[in-house]
Every structure is written in structure tokens, then in C-alpha cells.
Design a protein around this motif. Structure first.
Motif, PDB file in Angstrom:
ATOM      1  N   LEU A   1      -1.929  -2.734   0.205  1.00 48.55           N
ATOM      2  CA  LEU A   1      -0.534  -2.333   0.108  1.00 48.55           C
ATOM      3  C   LEU A   1      -0.401  -1.029  -0.655  1.00 48.55           C
ATOM      4  CD1 LEU A   1       1.044  -5.809  -0.682  1.00 48.55           C
ATOM      5  CD2 LEU A   1       1.257  -4.523   1.444  1.00 48.55           C
ATOM      6  N   ALA A   2       0.775  -0.394  -0.540  1.00 53.81           N
ATOM      7  CA  ALA A   2       0.990   0.900  -1.195  1.00 53.81           C
ATOM      8  C   ALA A   2       0.732   0.829  -2.691  1.00 53.81           C
ATOM      9  CB  ALA A   2       2.422   1.377  -0.933  1.00 53.81           C
ATOM     10  N   GLY A   3       1.005  -0.333  -3.297  1.00 51.45           N
ATOM     11  CA  GLY A   3       0.794  -0.472  -4.734  1.00 51.45           C
ATOM     12  C   GLY A   3      -0.650  -0.674  -5.128  1.00 51.45           C
ATOM     13  N   GLY A   4      -1.530  -0.870  -4.139  1.00 50.63           N
ATOM     14  CA  GLY A   4      -2.948  -1.027  -4.432  1.00 50.63           C
ATOM     15  C   GLY A   4      -3.453  -2.442  -4.284  1.00 50.63           C
ATOM     16  N   GLU A   5      -2.559  -3.447  -4.208  1.00 46.78           N
ATOM     17  CA  GLU A   5      -3.009  -4.824  -4.078  1.00 46.78           C
ATOM     18  C   GLU A   5      -3.380  -5.115  -2.628  1.00 46.78           C
ATOM     19  OE1 GLU A   5       1.571  -4.877  -3.990  1.00 46.78           O
ATOM     20  OE2 GLU A   5      -0.067  -3.747  -4.932  1.00 46.78           O
ATOM     21  N   ALA A   6      -4.206  -6.157  -2.444  1.00 49.86           N
ATOM     22  CA  ALA A   6      -4.674  -6.506  -1.107  1.00 49.86           C
ATOM     23  C   ALA A   6      -3.524  -7.064  -0.268  1.00 49.86           C
ATOM     24  CB  ALA A   6      -5.802  -7.517  -1.195  1.00 49.86           C
TER      25      ALA A   6
ATOM     26  N   PHE B   1       8.700  -6.343   9.500  1.00 49.28           N
ATOM     27  CA  PHE B   1       8.394  -5.002   9.997  1.00 49.28           C
ATOM     28  C   PHE B   1       7.319  -4.416   9.088  1.00 49.28           C
ATOM     29  CE2 PHE B   1      12.394  -5.785  12.000  1.00 49.28           C
ATOM     30  CZ  PHE B   1      12.379  -5.048  13.177  1.00 49.28           C
ATOM     31  N   VAL B   2       6.194  -4.063   9.676  1.00 51.15           N
ATOM     32  CA  VAL B   2       5.054  -3.619   8.884  1.00 51.15           C
ATOM     33  C   VAL B   2       4.584  -2.249   9.365  1.00 51.15           C
ATOM     34  CG1 VAL B   2       2.757  -4.221   8.027  1.00 51.15           C
ATOM     35  CG2 VAL B   2       4.364  -6.032   8.655  1.00 51.15           C
ATOM     36  N   GLN B   3       4.456  -1.292   8.454  1.00 48.30           N
ATOM     37  CA  GLN B   3       3.905   0.025   8.757  1.00 48.30           C
ATOM     38  C   GLN B   3       2.421   0.003   8.415  1.00 48.30           C
ATOM     39  OE1 GLN B   3       6.702   3.124   6.899  1.00 48.30           O
ATOM     40  NE2 GLN B   3       6.957   1.303   5.647  1.00 48.30           N
ATOM     41  N   ILE B   4       1.585   0.401   9.353  1.00 44.09           N
ATOM     42  CA  ILE B   4       0.140   0.289   9.134  1.00 44.09           C
ATOM     43  C   ILE B   4      -0.511   1.656   9.339  1.00 44.09           C
ATOM     44  CG2 ILE B   4      -1.973  -0.922   9.785  1.00 44.09           C
ATOM     45  CD1 ILE B   4      -0.088  -3.088  10.986  1.00 44.09           C
ATOM     46  N   GLY B   5      -0.948   2.277   8.254  1.00 45.15           N
ATOM     47  CA  GLY B   5      -1.645   3.553   8.320  1.00 45.15           C
ATOM     48  C   GLY B   5      -3.117   3.337   8.609  1.00 45.15           C
TER      49      GLY B   5
ATOM     50  N   GLY C   1       4.246  -1.291   3.468  1.00 42.45           N
ATOM     51  CA  GLY C   1       3.380  -0.223   3.937  1.00 42.45           C
ATOM     52  C   GLY C   1       1.945  -0.617   3.668  1.00 42.45           C
ATOM     53  N   VAL C   2       1.118  -0.660   4.716  1.00 43.10           N
ATOM     54  CA  VAL C   2      -0.254  -1.137   4.603  1.00 43.10           C
ATOM     55  C   VAL C   2      -1.225  -0.048   5.035  1.00 43.10           C
ATOM     56  CG1 VAL C   2      -1.920  -2.872   5.375  1.00 43.10           C
ATOM     57  CG2 VAL C   2       0.484  -3.497   5.085  1.00 43.10           C
ATOM     58  N   VAL C   3      -2.255   0.163   4.244  1.00 40.77           N
ATOM     59  CA  VAL C   3      -3.354   1.029   4.648  1.00 40.77           C
ATOM     60  C   VAL C   3      -4.446   0.123   5.182  1.00 40.77           C
ATOM     61  CG1 VAL C   3      -5.027   2.757   3.931  1.00 40.77           C
ATOM     62  CG2 VAL C   3      -2.755   2.730   2.901  1.00 40.77           C
ATOM     63  N   ALA C   4      -4.680   0.161   6.484  1.00 43.58           N
ATOM     64  CA  ALA C   4      -5.620  -0.761   7.113  1.00 43.58           C
ATOM     65  C   ALA C   4      -7.034  -0.205   7.078  1.00 43.58           C
ATOM     66  CB  ALA C   4      -5.198  -1.024   8.557  1.00 43.58           C
ATOM     67  N   ASP C   5      -8.007  -1.093   7.031  1.00 41.76           N
ATOM     68  CA  ASP C   5      -9.400  -0.643   7.085  1.00 41.76           C
ATOM     69  C   ASP C   5      -9.836  -0.511   8.541  1.00 41.76           C
ATOM     70  OD1 ASP C   5      -9.935  -3.219   8.012  1.00 41.76           O
ATOM     71  OD2 ASP C   5     -10.508  -3.947   6.026  1.00 41.76           O
ATOM     72  N   SER C   6     -11.013   0.055   8.743  1.00 37.37           N
ATOM     73  CA  SER C   6     -11.490   0.339  10.100  1.00 37.37           C
ATOM     74  C   SER C   6     -11.677  -0.928  10.919  1.00 37.37           C
ATOM     75  CB  SER C   6     -12.804   1.116  10.034  1.00 37.37           C
ATOM     76  OG  SER C   6     -13.794   0.379   9.327  1.00 37.37           O
ATOM     77  N   LYS C   7     -12.011  -2.054  10.274  1.00 29.14           N
ATOM     78  CA  LYS C   7     -12.214  -3.298  11.007  1.00 29.14           C
ATOM     79  C   LYS C   7     -10.908  -3.765  11.653  1.00 29.14           C
ATOM     80  CE  LYS C   7     -16.124  -4.971   8.248  1.00 29.14           C
ATOM     81  NZ  LYS C   7     -16.618  -6.048   7.352  1.00 29.14           N
ATOM     82  N   ALA C   8      -9.799  -3.541  10.953  1.00 29.16           N
ATOM     83  CA  ALA C   8      -8.503  -3.940  11.507  1.00 29.16           C
ATOM     84  C   ALA C   8      -8.176  -3.115  12.746  1.00 29.16           C
ATOM     85  CB  ALA C   8      -7.418  -3.777  10.458  1.00 29.16           C
ATOM     86  N   ILE C   9      -8.474  -1.811  12.689  1.00 28.25           N
ATOM     87  CA  ILE C   9      -8.215  -0.942  13.837  1.00 28.25           C
ATOM     88  C   ILE C   9      -9.038  -1.395  15.033  1.00 28.25           C
ATOM     89  CG2 ILE C   9      -8.263   1.444  14.660  1.00 28.25           C
ATOM     90  CD1 ILE C   9      -6.266   0.871  12.369  1.00 28.25           C
ATOM     91  N   GLU C  10     -10.305  -1.725  14.784  1.00 30.48           N
ATOM     92  CA  GLU C  10     -11.184  -2.196  15.857  1.00 30.48           C
ATOM     93  C   GLU C  10     -10.702  -3.539  16.402  1.00 30.48           C
ATOM     94  OE1 GLU C  10     -15.053  -2.311  14.152  1.00 30.48           O
ATOM     95  OE2 GLU C  10     -15.174  -0.132  13.852  1.00 30.48           O
TER      96      GLU C  10
END
Length: 436
Positions: free
Chosen positions: A311-316, A360-364, A388-397
Motif C-alpha cells: 500500500l501507499a503507506g508501506g504496509e502489505a 475500487f483499487v488502483q494498481i501501479g 493505491g497498491v504497488v504490485a509486484d511482478s508476480k501479480a502482473i504475471e
């Protein structure tokens, strides 16, 4: 048009012809007009600038590009030499500078694009000047990809369009008279020490605006802005300084010079790799993309893949937070400005949906590329949009993404209800939610 992901993380160099040839001709044909004096003054400046651009075949200048939006740091600057060709596809340019694109592996550039058909760049490690044909056939050389980035980012489209300001000069017939768009001369401003007339054009009220600063001396633009003004102002701004007209410019003036001690590694284009001819009455496309056979994204009806990230705050981020409610997942990347359109579509859809029923989730896409909290601010405080979520590469795959933006709608049962690769409207999102 949206941007496909390729191995280099950017678009290719294919050509897509746009519509508008008839409108371009109408814009310059004498006809009875219903314009106000304010519109007439602005229109005359744009026409004079268009003529000056077409007459000034060779130019040199320092270009700077910025994208005025929180969360998107896209632009760059460099010293450029440009030469208009017989068609937009035959535009030539060379230069040296640095791009500012998140996640870009090689921001520095020094190369030449010759008539849209071949690219030259220096390989200092090999001590060689490389020349390659422009082609979408993989593997696409990095120098060719970089050339596409520079033209898209640093050179204002009006400088290579067949008819500069084709959008701004489009007219409509009202009661038998030709009427221009709402436009005005807003004042005089100095850009890089050059006195300019500032012209504002409203392409679509409450949605799209253009601004151009035209030098009083030579009528060439020194600053150009394309802006969307719905859901907050989002602007792409090009600024040109130290601009000089180079009379009688030749292709040899654009080509790179071979440094002493460097070899030349040149590959000729095969007939199949020749660039697609362009219709000179059409503008150069703003974005190019190579064809792909199938869209990406998960299959409709399957259980949503697990989504992990921060998450934007740094937590998982815990996917369990989505359980029991429908969800709209907007996968975006600031490398591709069209991402904002999908985020805004989600924001508009959220306005008419109960927050207790839909997430509603924003995923970078990558941590070093995305600032979700700033992206949320860009949506002008739509409280129901988040997290707002920063996703890792595994999520994109796991979600089989092949393009940004991609919108995935999930039902309350956790299954995929719809997938929209590229453009999506608020109505499409809402209809997908109703279906579940």
C-alpha cells in the motif's frame, strides 16, 4: 490508442494513420465565417504559425518537455536538429540529451533518425557508429526504440504534422457559415527571451484545451500545451528555446558524424522492413504500437488470481480486503499517459456506486515507477477510489497483463466479470458491475 508492453517497456515504431484529411482542407479554404473578432485574431495567428512551420524545413533548438500531473514524471530535454520531410513519416531529427521516464534503463540519448527509415547511434563500448532500419520486426534495436521515445516526448507534434494545428483549426458549419472553435489571444508573454502571442483554443468545453505561444518575430511556436481539464488539469507542455532556422538543411546535416577511431556498423533495410507510406494530408499519429494477436488479462469467469503488493503507506496489501464485495482493479503505469483515462473512468464510475458494495483499487506496476498517493490526488479527491497498491511482478504475471492500462472487474464471488484492455468508459464499468 493505448500502449502495448514490449520487451523494452515502451511502444514500437509502427504507423497508424488518423482521420482528419477533409477537416484539414476545410480549415484553410476561404468561406463565409461566423467567427467573432476574438476568434479571427487567434485563428490568423495559428494559420500564420502553421505556414511558418511548413516553410521552415530545417530547425535547431533546445527542447524541454514536462507532464504536469502528480504521480507522472514524464519528459526530458535535449539539443535537437529537425528537418521536415515530404510526409510526416519522413521526418528527420537528431540530438543529444536525457529523457525522464520512470524505469527507463537508458535515459541518455545521442542518435539520428533519418527520414523515418533508419536510425544512427553511437556505441562507445564498441567504438562504433551503428545504423539500423526502422522496423517493428523483433528484436527491435534499442536505438530504434529510443528514437520513438524522443520524438514522442520531446518534439511537439505540430512540428512534424503535415498540417500543423489541424485540431485547433478545425471548423464546423453553422447556418451555412464556417465557425471556428472557441479561441482567443490571451496576451503577450516572453518565452526563453522571445516575445510571444499566447493563443488559447478550447477543443472541447470542460474537457480539452490547447495553448500555443507564437513568436512575434518569426511566427514559430516557442511553447505548446495539450491539456485535459476534466477531473483536474493534466497538461503535456513542450518548450523550445534557442530556436534557429537552418536554411537549405540537408540530410547530411542531421546524420551523426563518425568520431575519430570509430567503425561504422550499418545494416540495410530489406524490402519487407521499409516504412509504411504516410498520407501527407493526415497528421502523424501521437502514439504508435506494434500489432499483437490477442488481448491480455485473465479469463472472464475464472477466480481472480491472488494479488500481492504494498500500500501507499508501506504496509502489505492483503487480497482478503476484497472478499465479499465486487471490485474494479485499474492496472496502470505512469510510462503510458493513457493510464490516467482509465483511472478517471473508474473515478467517474465510483461516483454512482455505493462504497459498501464495490472496492475500487488502483494498481501501479513497479515500486520505483509509481506513487499511488500522488496518483490519487490527481483524481481530484474522489474519496471512494482506493486503495493505491504497488504490485509486484508476480501479480502482473498472474493477471496476464500485456498492456497498460488494463481494467479488471470482479464480482462479489471473486470471479472475473469483465476485462478492458486499454480504453474503458464509466458506463462499461457500471454495466459490468450490474451483470454480477
Amino acid at each position: 490508442m493505448f500502449s502495448r508492453i514490449n520487451a523494452s517497456g515502451f511502444t514500437g515504431m509502427g504507423l497508424v494513420m488518423g482521420a482528419g484529411a477533409v477537416a484539414a482542407l476545410v480549415s484553410f479554404m476561404p468561406a463565409a465565417r461566423a467567427d467573432t473578432p476574438e476568434q479571427t485574431a487567434a485563428r490568423e495567428l495559428l494559420i500564420a504559425s502553421s505556414k511558418a512551420i511548413k516553410a521552415s524545413t530545417g530547425l535547431s533548438y533546445k527542447a524541454k518537455r514536462t507532464t504536469d500531473i502528480p504521480g507522472f514524471v514524464v519528459g526530458g530535454e535535449g539539443e535537437l536538429t529537425t528537418m521536415r520531410g515530404a510526409t510526416p513519416a519522413q521526418f528527420s531529427f537528431s540530438g543529444k540529451g536525457k529523457l525522464e521516464v520512470p524505469g527507463l534503463p537508458t535515459p541518455d540519448f545521442h542518435f539520428a533518425m533519418i527520414e523515418g527509415a533508419r536510425v544512427q547511434w553511437l556505441d562507445d563500448a564498441r567504438k562504433a557508429l551503428l545504423e539500423r532500419p526502422v522496423s517493428n520486426n523483433p528484436p527491435v534495436p534499442e536505438g530504434v526504440t529510443q528514437a520513438g521515445r524522443v520524438q514522442q516526448l520531446l518534439i511537439p507534434p505540430v512540428m512534424f504534422d503535415a498540417e500543423p494545428f489541424i485540431d485547433e483549426l478545425r471548423q464546423a458549419e453553422v447556418d451555412g457559415k464556417m465557425t471556428s472553435m472557441a479561441m482567443s489571444v490571451t496576451g503577450t508573454e516572453s518565452i526563453g527571451g522571445v516575445e510571444c502571442d499566447a493563443v488559447k483554443v478550447i477543443i472541447k468545453e470542460g474537457h480539452t484545451e490547447r495553448r500555443v505561444w507564437i513568436a512575434k518575430s518569426d511566427k514559430l511556436p516557442r511553447k505548446y500545451e495539450q491539456a485535459r481539464v476534466n477531473k483536474g488539469r493534466v497538461a503535456q507542455v513542450w518548450e523550445l528555446s534557442g530556436l534557429k532556422v537552418v536554411d537549405g538543411m540537408k540530410l547530411s546535416d542531421v546524420e551523426l558524424k563518425v568520431p575519430a577511431g570509430y567503425a561504422v556498423d550499418r545494416q540495410a533495410a530489406s524490402p519487407a522492413a521499409q516504412p509504411t507510406p504516410a498520407n501527407p494530408a493526415n497528421p502523424m499519429p501521437r502514439v504508435t504500437t506494434p500489432p499483437m494477436s490477442q488481448p491480455g488479462g485473465p479469463q472472464v469467469g475464472q477466480l481472480a488470481p491472488t494479488l500481492s503488493g504494498t500500500l501507499a503507506g508501506g504496509e502489505a496489501f492483503d487480497m482478503k480486503a476484497l472478499e465479499g464485495k465486487a471490485a474494479v482493479l485499474t492496472f496502470f503505469s505512469p510510462m503510458f499517459p493513457k493510464s490516467l483515462d482509465s483511472l478517471q473512468a473508474a473515478a467517474s464510475a465510483a461516483d454512482g456506486v455505493e462504497a459498501s458494495k464495490v472496492n475500487f483499487v488502483q494498481i501501479g506496476s513497479r515500486a520505483e515507477m509509481v506513487k499511488p498517493e500522488l496518483m490519487k490526488q490527481a483524481l481530484t479527491g474522489v474519496a471512494s477510489l482506493g486503495p493505491g497498491v504497488v504490485a509486484d511482478s508476480k501479480a502482473i504475471e498472474a493477471y496476464s497483463l500485456r498492456a497498460f492500462p488494463t481494467t479488471v472487474v470482479l464480482g462479489a464471488d471473486g470471479k472475473v466479470a469483465a476485462v478492458f484492455e486499454g480504453a474503458v468508459t464509466p458506463e462499461q464499468i457500471k454495466e459490468s458491475l450490474k451483470a454480477k
